[in-house]
Design an enzyme around this catalytic site. Structure first.
Site, PDB file in Angstrom:
ATOM      1  CB  CYS A 249       9.396 -19.900 -24.600  1.00  0.00           C
ATOM      2  SG  CYS A 249      10.950 -19.515 -23.724  1.00  0.00           S
TER       3      CYS A 249
ATOM      4  CG  ASP B 247      13.528 -16.840 -27.163  1.00  0.00           C
ATOM      5  OD1 ASP B 247      14.527 -17.510 -26.851  1.00  0.00           O
ATOM      6  OD2 ASP B 247      13.528 -15.998 -28.097  1.00  0.00           O
TER       7      ASP B 247
ATOM      8  NE  ARG C 111      15.784 -16.166 -29.887  1.00  0.00           N
ATOM      9  CZ  ARG C 111      16.699 -17.112 -29.663  1.00  0.00           C
ATOM     10  NH1 ARG C 111      17.717 -17.241 -30.499  1.00  0.00           N
ATOM     11  NH2 ARG C 111      16.598 -17.926 -28.630  1.00  0.00           N
TER      12      ARG C 111
ATOM     13  CG  HIS D  13      11.722 -21.411 -28.574  1.00  0.00           C
ATOM     14  ND1 HIS D  13      13.042 -21.026 -28.701  1.00  0.00           N
ATOM     15  CD2 HIS D  13      11.353 -21.103 -27.317  1.00  0.00           C
ATOM     16  CE1 HIS D  13      13.426 -20.485 -27.549  1.00  0.00           C
ATOM     17  NE2 HIS D  13      12.440 -20.519 -26.697  1.00  0.00           N
TER      18      HIS D  13
ATOM     19  CB  CYS E   5      14.168 -23.426 -25.500  1.00  0.00           C
ATOM     20  SG  CYS E   5      13.387 -22.674 -24.051  1.00  0.00           S
TER      21      CYS E   5
END
Ligand code: CO
Length: 213
Positions: free
Chosen positions: A42, A44, A46, A98, A101
């Site tokens: 992803c 993302d 993080r 994750h 999400c």
């Protein structure tokens, strides 16, 4: 908050430190890459693939998009896949979703009037939800339902890889790669392995390529 200058300053110091510790480091890296693993994760911020796995430069070929999806008509992901499998001959592909999400969470809500392009990307996750709706809806809280859809989404992408001619041909001729589905926990830093499929494993017949001849 860091400024752009902060990032560039760090980069200078980082490069200087590495060159000092290992004068041939960058010269060796510049010769070429032969990573064993393709990471599909992803976008993302993080979930930084190299940091959470300890991968060094040269060890991981990486593709990231919103909610780690493998879409048959996405030339970006498909060309990364083709290069990784046919040229780099990676031994493993990891699809890593994750918990928490935002993309999957958004897919369980109504479509946003302002994000018309993003909606189209997330429509595939809505389809995955409908495919597993009964199981997902049997969970009481919204958090649990999102977590289950996050997991189903990863499993769906692992299967989507096995539906490609790229993977099926590689399984016939290269005896690989293995395909793994993982979910990363942002709140504890741990990876949860959900599924691994490998050459010889059954593929749903309608997705199999017909043998030539
Ligand atoms: Co995400």
């Amino acid at each position: 908050m860091k400024t752009i200058e902060n990032f560039l300053k760090y980069n200078k110091e980082w490069a200087a430190q590495i060159s000092k510790d290992n004068p041939e480091y960058f010269e060796n890296l510049a010769k070429g890459q032969m990573p064993d693993l393709l990471w599909i994760g992803c976008s993302d911020s993080r979930v930084p693939a190299e940091i959470i796995t300890g991968a060094q430069p040269g060890e991981m070929f990486i593709h990231r998009n919103i909610a780690n999806q493998v879409i048959a008509t996405d030339f970006n992901c498909q060309s990364v896949l083709q290069y990784a499998v046919n040229v780099l001959k990676v031994k493993h592909i990891v699809v890593c979703g994750h918990y928490g999400c935002g993309g999957v969470n958004a897919a369980l809500n109504k479509q946003s009037t302002d994000l018309v392009i993003t909606n189209k990307w997330l429509i595939h996750i809505k389809n995955t939800y409908r495919l597993h709706q009964e199981k997902i809806d049997s969970f009481q809280t919204k958090e649990e339902r999102i977590d289950r859809l996050i997991e189903f989404n990863v499993i769906e992408q692992v299967h989507a890889l096995s539906h490609t001619s790229i993977i099926q041909k590689a399984w016939d001729t290269q005896n690989g790669p293995e395909i793994h589905g993982w979910v990363y926990g942002i709140d504890d830093g741990l990876i949860n392995g959900l599924i691994t499929i490998k050459p010889g494993d059954a593929i749903e017949p309608i997705y199999e390529y017909e043998p030539k001849g």
